[in-house]
Design a protein around this motif. Structure first.
Motif, PDB file in Angstrom:
ATOM      1  N   THR A  46      52.730  38.004  46.868  1.00  0.00           N
ATOM      2  CA  THR A  46      51.274  38.317  46.721  1.00  0.00           C
ATOM      3  C   THR A  46      50.093  38.168  48.067  1.00  0.00           C
ATOM      4  O   THR A  46      50.796  38.326  48.693  1.00  0.00           O
ATOM      5  N   THR A 103      53.790  42.691  46.380  1.00  0.00           N
ATOM      6  CA  THR A 103      54.689  42.754  45.640  1.00  0.00           C
ATOM      7  C   THR A 103      54.777  44.291  45.047  1.00  0.00           C
ATOM      8  O   THR A 103      56.184  44.436  44.518  1.00  0.00           O
ATOM      9  N   LEU A 105      45.918  27.573  52.945  1.00  0.00           N
ATOM     10  CA  LEU A 105      46.342  28.450  52.271  1.00  0.00           C
ATOM     11  C   LEU A 105      46.149  28.756  51.430  1.00  0.00           C
ATOM     12  O   LEU A 105      44.968  28.465  50.745  1.00  0.00           O
ATOM     13  N   VAL A 162      45.513  31.773  48.944  1.00  0.00           N
ATOM     14  CA  VAL A 162      45.829  33.610  48.621  1.00  0.00           C
ATOM     15  C   VAL A 162      44.278  34.203  47.514  1.00  0.00           C
ATOM     16  O   VAL A 162      44.305  34.817  46.599  1.00  0.00           O
ATOM     17  N   PHE A 170      43.897  42.024  46.925  1.00  0.00           N
ATOM     18  CA  PHE A 170      42.907  42.030  45.302  1.00  0.00           C
ATOM     19  C   PHE A 170      41.736  43.455  45.214  1.00  0.00           C
ATOM     20  O   PHE A 170      42.318  43.768  44.196  1.00  0.00           O
ATOM     21  N   TYR A 171      41.016  43.391  46.210  1.00  0.00           N
ATOM     22  CA  TYR A 171      40.020  44.640  45.706  1.00  0.00           C
ATOM     23  C   TYR A 171      40.986  45.947  46.231  1.00  0.00           C
ATOM     24  O   TYR A 171      40.246  46.628  45.193  1.00  0.00           O
ATOM     25  N   TYR A 194      44.677  46.195  43.967  1.00  0.00           N
ATOM     26  CA  TYR A 194      45.042  46.036  42.565  1.00  0.00           C
ATOM     27  C   TYR A 194      44.671  46.495  41.708  1.00  0.00           C
ATOM     28  O   TYR A 194      43.910  46.809  40.428  1.00  0.00           O
ATOM     29  N   ASN A 253      38.448  35.833  49.704  1.00  0.00           N
ATOM     30  CA  ASN A 253      37.843  36.886  48.098  1.00  0.00           C
ATOM     31  C   ASN A 253      36.034  36.390  48.162  1.00  0.00           C
ATOM     32  O   ASN A 253      36.055  36.375  47.508  1.00  0.00           O
ATOM     33  N   ASP A 256      33.030  37.514  47.753  1.00  0.00           N
ATOM     34  CA  ASP A 256      32.709  38.451  47.400  1.00  0.00           C
ATOM     35  C   ASP A 256      31.254  39.381  48.718  1.00  0.00           C
ATOM     36  O   ASP A 256      30.403  39.072  48.161  1.00  0.00           O
TER      37      ASP A 256
END
Lengths: 182, 404
Positions: free
Chosen positions: B36, B39, B120, B122, B175-176, B179, B365, B367
């Motif tokens: 992740t 993937t 950690l 994600v 992520f940004y 996805y 993350n 923002d």
């Protein structure tokens, strides 16, 4: 530009909902950009996704804090104040809810759409995944796009028999969404 | 010849764009391990392999270290290769990443930016990029899904150029962008073949052949080592002009340009500048348009190539500006300012009176919102006016939440 915030849980197809809408808007010559926010990929975990749909290319790459449309796929979140955060005036909300009266009131809402998307999905697809039904309901509730681009958008993600049943599911959402005007 | 009209518009994620870009480059060998938020790149490549679109040897490896070693070996044997990773995966292949650079294996890899081990998380951050910046690779940073597909294709022209022969890592925000679903103009296979055909017309690079005795940067002491390192540094210097040329040729065929080493947005007459990289740049552009409407002469300088560091282009573009705010989505342990800020500061002599200030934002993350960008612009304006502004500000750090 419409700013849409999606709330649901892993496995309900929240991410695919926002993707299908991006595809559908591209079919009518508009621009869509959507992305989800989650940590580990797992079923049942809360998922939020953000969609921006516009007649101009979308450049923003931030989360959405002041949505004008809320889409809630998980009815258990309807009492959570979090989902209403930042909602602008005259906004629209769509919720997957089996209740005949969702009992949702928010001073900034001008329109509420609701339907039992899980039930419709079970009857059409055979799985309680409400996303394609919600996509159909989104189109008729908001009036931002017709059903044709939705059907075409679905073809980016499904084919054959799966596409067929998902189009039926989305069409039922399009036709059967109940609307309360405030 | 521009045959752009034949290309296809498709909605896809950044990860899918990376897989499509790699497939269009017709690699011989692909080896990768899922993590992740990368993937989906592997899932897509497997799908393309299964349906025949990707005619490559797809090696299912047991971890990232094997992935890098597999593509390195294939590359040194003369193959075109592709792999993809992120964060912990990048760290797990660290020794092989260093070896690949030392061997001058022209690998193309995408790294989907995510926070690194230690804590950690994600979540998005460029700390993984920073943790490998001194590996000797070339680094490109993409801003959106179109940029990802185009940069992967361009990366092959750069890595496999006879004058360069250095592995290239294409970075994009996890992520940004990984996805993010948006419309991408998918280049035609014909045009990609044409764009990459230049590589067939150059001399054959040194390759390892079974039975023949040859070493590719594998050993060296004293003079030998020094020579290899010196030549590696020269190749990185050459990569600066090379990416500008490649970008121009890409524009001729595909009708899109990314400026080569750097991209300027409303920079010409700007007094105030923000320097950013990756997905934050789209949001910065919208804020700049707002502020320009209100009369502020502000612009963006997008860092597209991070290694080699485009110091000449940067200093030329920034000279004469009143103040520059550098936005880092990572930190430089042991330095007060962010990594890009710290590096740019080494060239402040060349920019004379241009003042610099460091902003750290978007870590894990958090923002990089329009409000945050406005705050950075305001602080950069204050600096230009001679007001007292801290050298470094962690924009999203709220002491009342976490304590001093």
């Amino acid at each position: 530009m419409s700013e849409v915030r999606f709330h649901g849980r892993g496995g309900q197809g929240v991410v695919t909902t926002s993707k299908i809408l991006a595809s559908a808007f591209s079919r009518i010559g508009k621009y869509g950009a959507s992305f989800p926010m989650f940590g580990f990929e797992r079923r049942g975990a809360p998922v939020t996704a953000f969609g921006r749909f516009s007649s101009k290319p979308v450049r923003e790459k931030t989360q959405i804090y002041e949505p004008d449309i809320l889409v809630v796929l998980d009815p258990s979140q309807k009492d959570s104040p979090e989902i209403f955060k930042g909602l602008v005036q005259n906004s629209i909300m769509l919720i997957n809810d089996p209740d005949d009266d969702p009992g949702i009131t928010n001073k900034n809402l001008s329109k509420l759409g609701f339907l039992d998307a899980n039930k419709i999905a079970l009857e059409t697809i055979g799985l309680a995944i409400p996303n394609t039904c919600i996509v159909g309901a989104f189109a008729s509730l908001t009036g931002l796009l017709g059903f044709e681009p939705i059907a075409e958008g679905l073809s980016d993600y499904f084919s054959g028999k799966k596409l067929e049943v998902n189009i039926t599911c989305a069409k039922r959402g399009f036709d059967e969404v109940k609307v309360i005007n405030f | 010849m521009n045959t752009k009209e034949k290309s296809q518009l498709k909605v896809m994620t950044g990860n899918a764009a990376a897989a499509v870009g790699a497939t269009l480059a017709r690699p011989d060998v692909v080896a990768a391990y899922p993590i992740t938020p990368q993937t989906e790149v592997i899932e897509k490549l497997s799908e393309f392999h299964a349906n025949g679109e990707l005619d490559a040897e797809l090696i299912t490896v047991e971890g990232e270290n094997s992935a890098m070693n597999a593509v390195m070996a294939a590359s040194l044997a003369g193959g075109r290769v592709f792999t993809a990773t992120s964060s912990w995966g990048l760290v797990f292949m660290y020794d092989a990443v260093l070896t690949a650079a030392g061997a001058r294996a022209p690998i193309v890899m995408v790294n989907v930016n995510r926070e690194t081990p230690g804590i950690l998380a994600v979540s998005c951050g460029q700390q993984d990029m920073i943790s490998t910046r001194d590996c000797g690779w070339i680094f490109l940073i993409a801003e959106d899904c179109q940029d990802i597909i185009d940069s992967v294709i361009m990366a092959y022209r750069l890595a496999e150029d006879y004058d360069i022969q250095v592995p290239v890592m294409v970075h994009y925000d996890g992520f940004y962008l990984s996805y993010l679903s948006e419309v991408v103009d998918v280049p035609t296979q014909e045009n990609v073949d044409k764009f990459l055909s230049v590589l067939n017309d150059q001399p054959q690079r040194t390759i390892l052949t079974p039975g023949e005795q040859i070493g590719c940067g594998s050993h060296g002491i004293l003079d030998g080592y020094v020579e290899l390192r010196y030549k590696h540094c020269l190749a990185l210097e050459r990569a600066k002009d090379k990416i500008d040329i490649i970008d121009k040729e890409f524009e001729d065929i595909f009708g899109r340009s990314y400026g080569g080493q750097i991209e300027e947005y409303k920079l010409d007459d700007a007094d105030i500048v923000l320097i950013g990289s990756g997905s934050m740049c789209g949001t910065i552009r919208t804020v700049i348009d707002d502020r320009r409407d209100k009369g502020l002469k502000v612009g963006l300088l997008k860092l597209r190539m991070y290694r080699p560091f485009p110091s000449e282009k940067l200093t030329k573009a920034l000279k004469g500006k009143k103040a520059v705010g550098v936005v880092d989505r990572s930190i430089a342990f042991g330095f007060k300012g962010g990594p890009i800020y710290t590096e740019l500061k080494a060239f402040s002599e060349d920019m004379k009176d241009t003042k610099l200030v460091s902003f750290i934002d978007g870590i894990a993350n958090t923002d990089i919102t329009k409000n945050n960008i406005n705050k950075m612009i305001d602080m950069t304006c204050d600096l230009a006016e001679g007001k007292d502004v801290p050298e470094v500000t962690w924009i999203s750090y709220a002491p009342q939440q976490g304590g001093e």
